[in-house]
Design a protein around this motif. Sequence first.
Motif, PDB file in Angstrom:
ATOM      1  N   ARG A  81       2.208  -0.430  -0.558  1.00 41.78           N
ATOM      2  CA  ARG A  81       2.785   0.788  -0.017  1.00 41.78           C
ATOM      3  C   ARG A  81       2.796   0.697   1.508  1.00 41.78           C
ATOM      4  O   ARG A  81       1.807   0.272   2.119  1.00 41.78           O
ATOM      5  CB  ARG A  81       1.977   1.992  -0.479  1.00 41.78           C
ATOM      6  CG  ARG A  81       2.607   3.324  -0.167  1.00 41.78           C
ATOM      7  CD  ARG A  81       1.846   4.470  -0.818  1.00 41.78           C
ATOM      8  NE  ARG A  81       1.829   4.353  -2.270  1.00 41.78           N
ATOM      9  CZ  ARG A  81       1.389   5.305  -3.074  1.00 41.78           C
ATOM     10  NH1 ARG A  81       0.934   6.449  -2.565  1.00 41.78           N
ATOM     11  NH2 ARG A  81       1.386   5.139  -4.378  1.00 41.78           N
ATOM     12  N   GLU A  82       3.888   1.112   2.131  1.00 41.30           N
ATOM     13  CA  GLU A  82       4.002   1.028   3.580  1.00 41.30           C
ATOM     14  C   GLU A  82       4.448   2.357   4.180  1.00 41.30           C
ATOM     15  O   GLU A  82       5.159   3.142   3.553  1.00 41.30           O
ATOM     16  CB  GLU A  82       4.984  -0.077   4.000  1.00 41.30           C
ATOM     17  CG  GLU A  82       6.418   0.165   3.599  1.00 41.30           C
ATOM     18  CD  GLU A  82       7.369  -0.892   4.156  1.00 41.30           C
ATOM     19  OE1 GLU A  82       6.932  -1.807   4.864  1.00 41.30           O
ATOM     20  OE2 GLU A  82       8.580  -0.774   3.871  1.00 41.30           O
ATOM     21  N   VAL A 113      10.194   2.913  -4.210  1.00 44.33           N
ATOM     22  CA  VAL A 113       9.784   4.268  -4.571  1.00 44.33           C
ATOM     23  C   VAL A 113       9.258   4.928  -3.310  1.00 44.33           C
ATOM     24  O   VAL A 113       8.393   4.364  -2.633  1.00 44.33           O
ATOM     25  CB  VAL A 113       8.713   4.273  -5.669  1.00 44.33           C
ATOM     26  CG1 VAL A 113       8.270   5.706  -5.970  1.00 44.33           C
ATOM     27  CG2 VAL A 113       9.232   3.585  -6.927  1.00 44.33           C
ATOM     28  N   TYR A 114       9.795   6.083  -3.004  1.00 46.73           N
ATOM     29  CA  TYR A 114       9.404   6.804  -1.792  1.00 46.73           C
ATOM     30  C   TYR A 114       8.445   7.929  -2.162  1.00 46.73           C
ATOM     31  O   TYR A 114       8.730   8.732  -3.052  1.00 46.73           O
ATOM     32  CB  TYR A 114      10.631   7.355  -1.093  1.00 46.73           C
ATOM     33  CG  TYR A 114      11.381   6.303  -0.318  1.00 46.73           C
ATOM     34  CD1 TYR A 114      12.090   5.298  -0.982  1.00 46.73           C
ATOM     35  CD2 TYR A 114      11.351   6.268   1.075  1.00 46.73           C
ATOM     36  CE1 TYR A 114      12.754   4.304  -0.288  1.00 46.73           C
ATOM     37  CE2 TYR A 114      12.021   5.278   1.786  1.00 46.73           C
ATOM     38  CZ  TYR A 114      12.723   4.300   1.091  1.00 46.73           C
ATOM     39  OH  TYR A 114      13.381   3.317   1.797  1.00 46.73           O
ATOM     40  N   TYR A 115       7.319   7.967  -1.447  1.00 46.02           N
ATOM     41  CA  TYR A 115       6.280   8.943  -1.698  1.00 46.02           C
ATOM     42  C   TYR A 115       6.112   9.880  -0.503  1.00 46.02           C
ATOM     43  O   TYR A 115       6.135   9.442   0.646  1.00 46.02           O
ATOM     44  CB  TYR A 115       4.936   8.257  -1.945  1.00 46.02           C
ATOM     45  CG  TYR A 115       4.904   7.376  -3.161  1.00 46.02           C
ATOM     46  CD1 TYR A 115       5.228   6.035  -3.070  1.00 46.02           C
ATOM     47  CD2 TYR A 115       4.541   7.892  -4.402  1.00 46.02           C
ATOM     48  CE1 TYR A 115       5.192   5.212  -4.187  1.00 46.02           C
ATOM     49  CE2 TYR A 115       4.501   7.086  -5.522  1.00 46.02           C
ATOM     50  CZ  TYR A 115       4.835   5.745  -5.403  1.00 46.02           C
ATOM     51  OH  TYR A 115       4.800   4.943  -6.518  1.00 46.02           O
ATOM     52  N   CYS A 116       5.896  11.124  -0.818  1.00 45.14           N
ATOM     53  CA  CYS A 116       5.584  12.134   0.180  1.00 45.14           C
ATOM     54  C   CYS A 116       4.064  12.322   0.203  1.00 45.14           C
ATOM     55  O   CYS A 116       3.413  12.238  -0.846  1.00 45.14           O
ATOM     56  CB  CYS A 116       6.275  13.430  -0.225  1.00 45.14           C
ATOM     57  SG  CYS A 116       5.867  14.865   0.745  1.00 45.14           S
ATOM     58  N   ALA A 117       3.511  12.570   1.383  1.00 44.16           N
ATOM     59  CA  ALA A 117       2.073  12.770   1.503  1.00 44.16           C
ATOM     60  C   ALA A 117       1.787  13.914   2.466  1.00 44.16           C
ATOM     61  O   ALA A 117       2.553  14.146   3.409  1.00 44.16           O
ATOM     62  CB  ALA A 117       1.401  11.494   1.997  1.00 44.16           C
ATOM     63  N   GLN A 165      -1.494   6.450   9.058  1.00 41.20           N
ATOM     64  CA  GLN A 165      -2.331   5.724   8.103  1.00 41.20           C
ATOM     65  C   GLN A 165      -2.381   6.448   6.762  1.00 41.20           C
ATOM     66  O   GLN A 165      -2.718   7.630   6.703  1.00 41.20           O
ATOM     67  CB  GLN A 165      -3.759   5.556   8.626  1.00 41.20           C
ATOM     68  CG  GLN A 165      -3.857   4.932   9.998  1.00 41.20           C
ATOM     69  CD  GLN A 165      -3.998   5.979  11.084  1.00 41.20           C
ATOM     70  OE1 GLN A 165      -3.339   6.998  11.065  1.00 41.20           O
ATOM     71  NE2 GLN A 165      -4.884   5.685  12.016  1.00 41.20           N
ATOM     72  N   ALA A 166      -2.095   5.718   5.698  1.00 38.03           N
ATOM     73  CA  ALA A 166      -2.089   6.300   4.362  1.00 38.03           C
ATOM     74  C   ALA A 166      -3.450   6.867   3.977  1.00 38.03           C
ATOM     75  O   ALA A 166      -3.537   7.884   3.284  1.00 38.03           O
ATOM     76  CB  ALA A 166      -1.655   5.250   3.342  1.00 38.03           C
ATOM     77  N   PHE A 194       6.040   7.498   2.696  1.00 34.46           N
ATOM     78  CA  PHE A 194       5.678   6.107   2.510  1.00 34.46           C
ATOM     79  C   PHE A 194       6.603   5.536   1.432  1.00 34.46           C
ATOM     80  O   PHE A 194       7.268   6.290   0.714  1.00 34.46           O
ATOM     81  CB  PHE A 194       4.212   5.985   2.063  1.00 34.46           C
ATOM     82  CG  PHE A 194       3.234   6.341   3.140  1.00 34.46           C
ATOM     83  CD1 PHE A 194       3.013   7.661   3.493  1.00 34.46           C
ATOM     84  CD2 PHE A 194       2.539   5.352   3.823  1.00 34.46           C
ATOM     85  CE1 PHE A 194       2.120   7.995   4.505  1.00 34.46           C
ATOM     86  CE2 PHE A 194       1.648   5.673   4.832  1.00 34.46           C
ATOM     87  CZ  PHE A 194       1.441   6.993   5.174  1.00 34.46           C
ATOM     88  N   ARG A 195       6.632   4.226   1.320  1.00 32.63           N
ATOM     89  CA  ARG A 195       7.436   3.616   0.274  1.00 32.63           C
ATOM     90  C   ARG A 195       6.745   2.367  -0.269  1.00 32.63           C
ATOM     91  O   ARG A 195       5.943   1.752   0.424  1.00 32.63           O
ATOM     92  CB  ARG A 195       8.838   3.277   0.785  1.00 32.63           C
ATOM     93  CG  ARG A 195       8.880   2.187   1.832  1.00 32.63           C
ATOM     94  CD  ARG A 195      10.305   2.045   2.384  1.00 32.63           C
ATOM     95  NE  ARG A 195      10.407   0.979   3.367  1.00 32.63           N
ATOM     96  CZ  ARG A 195      11.498   0.720   4.083  1.00 32.63           C
ATOM     97  NH1 ARG A 195      12.599   1.463   3.912  1.00 32.63           N
ATOM     98  NH2 ARG A 195      11.512  -0.272   4.950  1.00 32.63           N
ATOM     99  N   GLN A 196       7.080   2.056  -1.501  1.00 32.91           N
ATOM    100  CA  GLN A 196       6.522   0.871  -2.132  1.00 32.91           C
ATOM    101  C   GLN A 196       7.615   0.173  -2.922  1.00 32.91           C
ATOM    102  O   GLN A 196       8.173   0.746  -3.870  1.00 32.91           O
ATOM    103  CB  GLN A 196       5.345   1.225  -3.045  1.00 32.91           C
ATOM    104  CG  GLN A 196       4.619   0.015  -3.590  1.00 32.91           C
ATOM    105  CD  GLN A 196       3.285   0.371  -4.217  1.00 32.91           C
ATOM    106  OE1 GLN A 196       3.025   1.519  -4.555  1.00 32.91           O
ATOM    107  NE2 GLN A 196       2.423  -0.616  -4.350  1.00 32.91           N
ATOM    108  N   ALA A 197       7.893  -1.063  -2.518  1.00 28.22           N
ATOM    109  CA  ALA A 197       8.877  -1.890  -3.214  1.00 28.22           C
ATOM    110  C   ALA A 197       8.164  -2.710  -4.281  1.00 28.22           C
ATOM    111  O   ALA A 197       6.956  -2.946  -4.187  1.00 28.22           O
ATOM    112  CB  ALA A 197       9.582  -2.794  -2.218  1.00 28.22           C
TER     113      ALA A 197
END
Length: 121
Positions: free
Chosen positions: A42-43, A90-94, A104-105, A34-37
């Motif tokens: 967060r998308e 910012v790129y997030y791993c889940a 879906q987050a 996911f990423r959040q600008a």
Amino acid sequence: QVQLVESGGELVQAGGSLRLSCAASGRTYAMGWFRQAPGKEREFVATISWSGGSTDYADSVKGRFTISRDNAKNTVYLQMNSLKPEDTAVYYCAAGRSVVAITQASRYDYWGQGTQVTVSS
């Protein structure tokens, strides 16, 4: 409990490439990026099933980003090509407990701290 550690984010020029990595402390199932600008929510970016046989991508990154995994190393990757300034985030791993890919987050159980990707024009 699974810890996730992302790496690979950095400053890159538009049109360039980066590969993000996410190392997990234990076995994982469905994985996602996911990423959040700044100033945005967060998308979803990409997801991969436990086997690696199923993937899904946000329309904005299809054809440019590729998600993959190495279960022997408990690591998932995000290859990002043809980067654009709008990919800056910012790129997030889940990680989730489902074996199938998840977009879906809310269905993910574990999250990393994030890695900054900045694309200059």
